[in-house]
Write a protein that holds these residues in place. Structure first.
Motif, PDB file in Angstrom:
ATOM      1  N   ARG A 165       0.840  -1.193   0.000  1.00 32.86           N
ATOM      2  CA  ARG A 165       0.000   0.000   0.000  1.00 32.86           C
ATOM      3  C   ARG A 165       0.879   1.249   0.000  1.00 32.86           C
ATOM      4  NH1 ARG A 165      -3.083  -1.408   5.331  1.00 32.86           N
ATOM      5  NH2 ARG A 165      -0.931  -1.929   5.748  1.00 32.86           N
ATOM      6  N   THR A 166       0.259   2.369  -0.267  1.00 29.47           N
ATOM      7  CA  THR A 166       0.969   3.644  -0.248  1.00 29.47           C
ATOM      8  C   THR A 166       0.287   4.573   0.741  1.00 29.47           C
ATOM      9  OG1 THR A 166      -0.340   4.328  -2.152  1.00 29.47           O
ATOM     10  CG2 THR A 166       1.882   3.534  -2.610  1.00 29.47           C
ATOM     11  N   TRP A 167       1.094   5.393   1.386  1.00 30.80           N
ATOM     12  CA  TRP A 167       0.627   6.329   2.405  1.00 30.80           C
ATOM     13  C   TRP A 167       1.158   7.707   2.054  1.00 30.80           C
ATOM     14  CZ3 TRP A 167      -2.320   4.316   6.455  1.00 30.80           C
ATOM     15  CH2 TRP A 167      -2.413   2.920   6.469  1.00 30.80           C
ATOM     16  N   MET A 168       0.304   8.709   2.086  1.00 25.95           N
ATOM     17  CA  MET A 168       0.717  10.059   1.696  1.00 25.95           C
ATOM     18  C   MET A 168       0.775  10.980   2.907  1.00 25.95           C
ATOM     19  SD  MET A 168      -0.946  12.690  -1.082  1.00 25.95           S
ATOM     20  CE  MET A 168      -2.327  13.156  -0.059  1.00 25.95           C
ATOM     21  N   CYS A 169       1.841  11.773   2.969  1.00 24.78           N
ATOM     22  CA  CYS A 169       1.949  12.793   4.011  1.00 24.78           C
ATOM     23  C   CYS A 169       0.927  13.891   3.717  1.00 24.78           C
ATOM     24  CB  CYS A 169       3.360  13.367   4.025  1.00 24.78           C
ATOM     25  SG  CYS A 169       3.566  14.688   5.231  1.00 24.78           S
ATOM     26  N   LEU A 170       0.047  14.155   4.683  1.00 23.64           N
ATOM     27  CA  LEU A 170      -0.984  15.172   4.475  1.00 23.64           C
ATOM     28  C   LEU A 170      -0.409  16.584   4.534  1.00 23.64           C
ATOM     29  CD1 LEU A 170      -3.780  13.567   6.677  1.00 23.64           C
ATOM     30  CD2 LEU A 170      -3.536  13.465   4.195  1.00 23.64           C
ATOM     31  N   GLU A 195      -1.892   9.368   5.441  1.00 17.97           N
ATOM     32  CA  GLU A 195      -3.161   8.732   5.144  1.00 17.97           C
ATOM     33  C   GLU A 195      -2.945   7.768   3.987  1.00 17.97           C
ATOM     34  OE1 GLU A 195      -6.757  10.884   3.206  1.00 17.97           O
ATOM     35  OE2 GLU A 195      -6.952  11.147   5.374  1.00 17.97           O
ATOM     36  N   MET A 196      -3.601   6.587   4.062  1.00 12.15           N
ATOM     37  CA  MET A 196      -3.462   5.617   2.978  1.00 12.15           C
ATOM     38  C   MET A 196      -4.106   6.175   1.705  1.00 12.15           C
ATOM     39  SD  MET A 196      -4.246   1.531   2.832  1.00 12.15           S
ATOM     40  CE  MET A 196      -6.009   1.696   2.916  1.00 12.15           C
ATOM     41  N   CYS A 219       2.931  17.533   3.250  1.00 14.64           N
ATOM     42  CA  CYS A 219       3.703  17.924   2.060  1.00 14.64           C
ATOM     43  C   CYS A 219       3.412  17.080   0.821  1.00 14.64           C
ATOM     44  CB  CYS A 219       5.200  17.890   2.371  1.00 14.64           C
ATOM     45  SG  CYS A 219       5.898  16.221   2.494  1.00 14.64           S
ATOM     46  N   GLY A 220       2.696  15.951   0.992  1.00 13.94           N
ATOM     47  CA  GLY A 220       2.366  15.123  -0.167  1.00 13.94           C
ATOM     48  C   GLY A 220       3.370  14.031  -0.489  1.00 13.94           C
ATOM     49  N   TRP A 221       4.433  13.872   0.343  1.00  9.86           N
ATOM     50  CA  TRP A 221       5.412  12.805   0.101  1.00  9.86           C
ATOM     51  C   TRP A 221       4.721  11.461   0.246  1.00  9.86           C
ATOM     52  CZ3 TRP A 221       7.787   8.802   2.903  1.00  9.86           C
ATOM     53  CH2 TRP A 221       8.972   8.292   2.346  1.00  9.86           C
ATOM     54  N   ILE A 222       5.091  10.504  -0.586  1.00  4.65           N
ATOM     55  CA  ILE A 222       4.462   9.185  -0.598  1.00  4.65           C
ATOM     56  C   ILE A 222       5.391   8.141   0.019  1.00  4.65           C
ATOM     57  CG2 ILE A 222       3.595   7.314  -2.075  1.00  4.65           C
ATOM     58  CD1 ILE A 222       1.700   9.636  -2.180  1.00  4.65           C
ATOM     59  N   TYR A 223       4.876   7.411   1.023  1.00  6.28           N
ATOM     60  CA  TYR A 223       5.566   6.217   1.521  1.00  6.28           C
ATOM     61  C   TYR A 223       4.960   5.020   0.805  1.00  6.28           C
ATOM     62  CZ  TYR A 223       7.140   2.320   4.316  1.00  6.28           C
ATOM     63  OH  TYR A 223       7.704   1.129   4.698  1.00  6.28           O
ATOM     64  N   ASP A 224       5.790   4.304   0.069  1.00  6.50           N
ATOM     65  CA  ASP A 224       5.362   3.096  -0.645  1.00  6.50           C
ATOM     66  C   ASP A 224       5.910   1.895   0.118  1.00  6.50           C
ATOM     67  OD1 ASP A 224       5.013   0.963  -2.397  1.00  6.50           O
ATOM     68  OD2 ASP A 224       5.668   2.076  -4.157  1.00  6.50           O
ATOM     69  N   GLU A 225       5.020   1.023   0.586  1.00  2.91           N
ATOM     70  CA  GLU A 225       5.473  -0.139   1.351  1.00  2.91           C
ATOM     71  C   GLU A 225       6.470  -0.981   0.565  1.00  2.91           C
ATOM     72  OE1 GLU A 225       1.683  -0.902   4.327  1.00  2.91           O
ATOM     73  OE2 GLU A 225       1.836  -2.129   2.531  1.00  2.91           O
ATOM     74  N   ALA A 226       6.294  -1.092  -0.753  1.00  5.74           N
ATOM     75  CA  ALA A 226       7.209  -1.889  -1.572  1.00  5.74           C
ATOM     76  C   ALA A 226       8.615  -1.289  -1.589  1.00  5.74           C
ATOM     77  CB  ALA A 226       6.676  -2.012  -2.998  1.00  5.74           C
ATOM     78  N   THR A 238       8.571  -3.067   3.942  1.00  5.53           N
ATOM     79  CA  THR A 238       8.112  -2.880   5.323  1.00  5.53           C
ATOM     80  C   THR A 238       6.677  -2.368   5.344  1.00  5.53           C
ATOM     81  OG1 THR A 238      10.360  -2.370   6.054  1.00  5.53           O
ATOM     82  CG2 THR A 238       8.560  -1.679   7.502  1.00  5.53           C
ATOM     83  N   PRO A 239       5.742  -3.151   5.946  1.00  7.16           N
ATOM     84  CA  PRO A 239       4.364  -2.664   6.053  1.00  7.16           C
ATOM     85  C   PRO A 239       4.287  -1.425   6.942  1.00  7.16           C
ATOM     86  CG  PRO A 239       4.526  -4.996   6.689  1.00  7.16           C
ATOM     87  CD  PRO A 239       5.917  -4.469   6.529  1.00  7.16           C
ATOM     88  N   TRP A 240       3.326  -0.592   6.664  1.00  7.08           N
ATOM     89  CA  TRP A 240       3.150   0.659   7.415  1.00  7.08           C
ATOM     90  C   TRP A 240       3.065   0.398   8.921  1.00  7.08           C
ATOM     91  CZ3 TRP A 240       4.099   5.496   6.804  1.00  7.08           C
ATOM     92  CH2 TRP A 240       3.465   6.467   7.576  1.00  7.08           C
ATOM     93  N   GLU A 241       2.375  -0.688   9.305  1.00  4.34           N
ATOM     94  CA  GLU A 241       2.207  -1.002  10.721  1.00  4.34           C
ATOM     95  C   GLU A 241       3.545  -1.234  11.421  1.00  4.34           C
ATOM     96  OE1 GLU A 241       0.543  -2.667   8.205  1.00  4.34           O
ATOM     97  OE2 GLU A 241      -1.288  -1.500   8.454  1.00  4.34           O
ATOM     98  N   GLN A 242       4.574  -1.637  10.661  1.00  2.00           N
ATOM     99  CA  GLN A 242       5.882  -1.920  11.249  1.00  2.00           C
ATOM    100  C   GLN A 242       6.837  -0.737  11.205  1.00  2.00           C
ATOM    101  OE1 GLN A 242       7.433  -5.570   9.572  1.00  2.00           O
ATOM    102  NE2 GLN A 242       5.551  -6.683  10.029  1.00  2.00           N
ATOM    103  N   VAL A 243       6.408   0.364  10.576  1.00  2.00           N
ATOM    104  CA  VAL A 243       7.231   1.573  10.583  1.00  2.00           C
ATOM    105  C   VAL A 243       7.204   2.127  12.011  1.00  2.00           C
ATOM    106  CG1 VAL A 243       7.445   3.938   9.697  1.00  2.00           C
ATOM    107  CG2 VAL A 243       6.800   2.072   8.149  1.00  2.00           C
TER     108      VAL A 243
END
Length: 57
Positions: free
Chosen positions: A5-10, A53-54, A12-19, A31-36
């Motif tokens: 999944r991908t998560w976006m910083c509300l 936010e996802m 600045c808009g930076w994207i965390y991509d689990e892959a 690394t899954p978001w839950e393990q960050v």
């Protein structure tokens, strides 16, 4: 394993991509978001984990 999944910083808009993870900041690819760790912050603006936010991309 579920789809990465991908998560976006509300802030600045930076994207965390689990892959992709965030290897520059100690988060291995896959690394899954839950393990960050809770003390991890956005590499772009320093926002906290709860400011993400996802999103579907």
């Amino acid at each position: 394993m579920s789809e990465p999944r991908t998560w976006m910083c509300l802030i600045c808009g930076w994207i965390y991509d689990e892959a992709a993870g965030d290897p520059e900041h100690g988060i291995a690819p896959g690394t899954p978001w839950e393990q960050v760790p809770m003390n991890w912050t956005c590499p772009e603006c320093g926002a906290r984990k709860e400011d993400f936010e996802m999103v579907q991309i």
